[in-house]
Design a protein around this motif. Structure first.
Motif, PDB file in Angstrom:
ATOM      1  N   ASN A 148       0.738  -1.345  -0.233  1.00 44.98           N
ATOM      2  CA  ASN A 148      -0.079  -0.202   0.148  1.00 44.98           C
ATOM      3  C   ASN A 148       0.853   1.233  -0.056  1.00 44.98           C
ATOM      4  OD1 ASN A 148      -2.666  -0.855   0.079  1.00 44.98           O
ATOM      5  ND2 ASN A 148      -2.165  -1.949   2.081  1.00 44.98           N
TER       6      ASN A 148
ATOM      7  N   SER B 253      -4.260  -0.459  -4.998  1.00 43.93           N
ATOM      8  CA  SER B 253      -4.865  -0.872  -3.790  1.00 43.93           C
ATOM      9  C   SER B 253      -6.042  -1.808  -3.745  1.00 43.93           C
ATOM     10  CB  SER B 253      -4.927   0.572  -3.044  1.00 43.93           C
ATOM     11  OG  SER B 253      -5.987   1.625  -3.962  1.00 43.93           O
ATOM     12  N   SER B 254      -6.942  -1.437  -5.027  1.00 43.86           N
ATOM     13  CA  SER B 254      -7.969  -2.395  -5.016  1.00 43.86           C
ATOM     14  C   SER B 254      -7.653  -3.819  -5.396  1.00 43.86           C
ATOM     15  CB  SER B 254      -8.802  -2.020  -6.553  1.00 43.86           C
ATOM     16  OG  SER B 254      -7.954  -2.060  -7.769  1.00 43.86           O
TER      17      SER B 254
ATOM     18  N   ARG C 198      -6.668  -4.880  -1.691  1.00 42.54           N
ATOM     19  CA  ARG C 198      -7.727  -5.255  -0.795  1.00 42.54           C
ATOM     20  C   ARG C 198      -8.352  -6.528  -0.905  1.00 42.54           C
ATOM     21  NH1 ARG C 198      -9.068   0.275  -1.922  1.00 42.54           N
ATOM     22  NH2 ARG C 198     -10.446  -0.227  -3.437  1.00 42.54           N
ATOM     23  N   ASN C 199      -8.100  -7.391  -2.182  1.00 42.94           N
ATOM     24  CA  ASN C 199      -8.590  -8.741  -2.243  1.00 42.94           C
ATOM     25  C   ASN C 199      -7.620  -9.815  -1.546  1.00 42.94           C
ATOM     26  OD1 ASN C 199     -10.652  -7.636  -3.718  1.00 42.94           O
ATOM     27  ND2 ASN C 199      -9.530  -7.758  -5.694  1.00 42.94           N
TER      28      ASN C 199
END
Length: 295
Positions: A280, A287-288, A291-292
């Motif tokens: 990050n 970042s998407s 997040r997974n």
């Protein structure tokens, strides 16, 4: 007579293994509104022959060693023999003990214009400018070769990167963008200058550790492989401290973001708390995907 035939067969066999790439070159001219013009079909055919049949190195590659890559030239405009375009270049290399290939190079070079007359000869000279079309292709091919070599041997791509820099140097004399320092922070000049700079020595260690110490042992121990890959990515923080949001970092994560998401979203658990913080920090544009990642 039999001996002569044997020699001829051997020569043909060795010649067949002299090229280094298995590359698909596409010329997309849809944005010009004239994509069906024969000149674009001729250019695409010539470029495929040029890229795949030129002997770029002195090293002999067997069929199983050819580097898989693709080059897409998106032509946006044409005026007589002058073409404006962008060029998307991607390459991958096999992972030991598997059928998986991992992306290594993924770059969209937007500063690309060239002159071309249908059926003109495309000639690569390692020490002399021939055309901007040839120079840009030769530059990215040597970046492909260098990065591929770096993933197998620590700093193994030095020779190829130096030739890419040589292409930059002799192409500066012409009035085309991308070859000079003043052409911006995402130019060909900056890319090869950074990768050869001692300032970014950690980046090349990341390439080696991520692939050779990480991915290539996945078939033996996926947990150990994930740990080594995490450690390699964490090392990107040293690159980030030297130059936040550097072009090298962006090219690395443009190639690897999807793969990193997949690696750390399944399989055996490893400690990735530090890895998540680094991801990050050094690659917030992805970042998407981060997040997974499940921890």
């Amino acid at each position: 007579m039999r001996n002569i035939l044997l020699v001829l067969i051997m020569c043909i066999s060795f010649a067949g293994f002299s090229q280094e790439l298995n590359c698909n070159v596409v010329v997309n001219a849809q944005l010009t509104g004239n994509e069906n013009l024969q000149i674009f079909k001729t250019l695409e055919k010539q470029l495929n022959e040029f890229v795949n049949q030129t002997e770029w190195t002195k090293k002999k590659f067997g069929p199983q060693e050819l580097i898989e890559c693709s080059i897409v030239i998106n032509v946006t405009g044409q005026s007589n023999d002058l073409f404006n375009a962008s060029i998307q270049v991607q390459s991958a290399r096999p992972v030991y003990g598997s059928t998986y290939t991992t992306p290594v190079y993924n770059i969209n070079d937007k500063d690309f214009s060239f002159k071309y007359l249908e059926f003109q000869n495309l000639i690569y000279n390692s020490n002399q400018f021939e055309s901007n079309l040839v120079s840009v292709l030769a530059f990215h091919i040597h970046m492909i070769l260098g990065l591929d070599a770096d993933t197998f041997k620590l700093r193994g791509g030095e020779t190829y990167f130096k030739q890419a820099q040589n292409i930059v140097n002799y192409s500066q004399q012409e009035n085309f963008k991308g070859w000079k320092l003043e052409d911006g922070l995402q130019s060909r000049f900056i890319l090869v200058d950074n990768i050869l700079s001692p300032t970014y020595k950690d980046f090349r260690e990341v390439l080696y550790n991520y692939h050779r110490k990480g991915l290539d042992i996945m078939s033996e121990s996926d947990k150990e492989a994930k740990t080594q890959i995490a450690n390699a990515i964490i090392q990107m923080d040293a690159v980030h401290r030297q130059r936040p949001n550097s072009y090298l970092s962006r090219t690395f994560f443009d190639a690897k973001a999807d793969e990193i998401e997949q690696i750390f979203s399944g399989g055996p658990n490893v400690d990735i708390s530090k890895l998540m913080g680094i991801l990050n920090k050094v690659a917030p544009m992805h970042s998407s995907k981060w997040r997974n990642i499940k921890f």
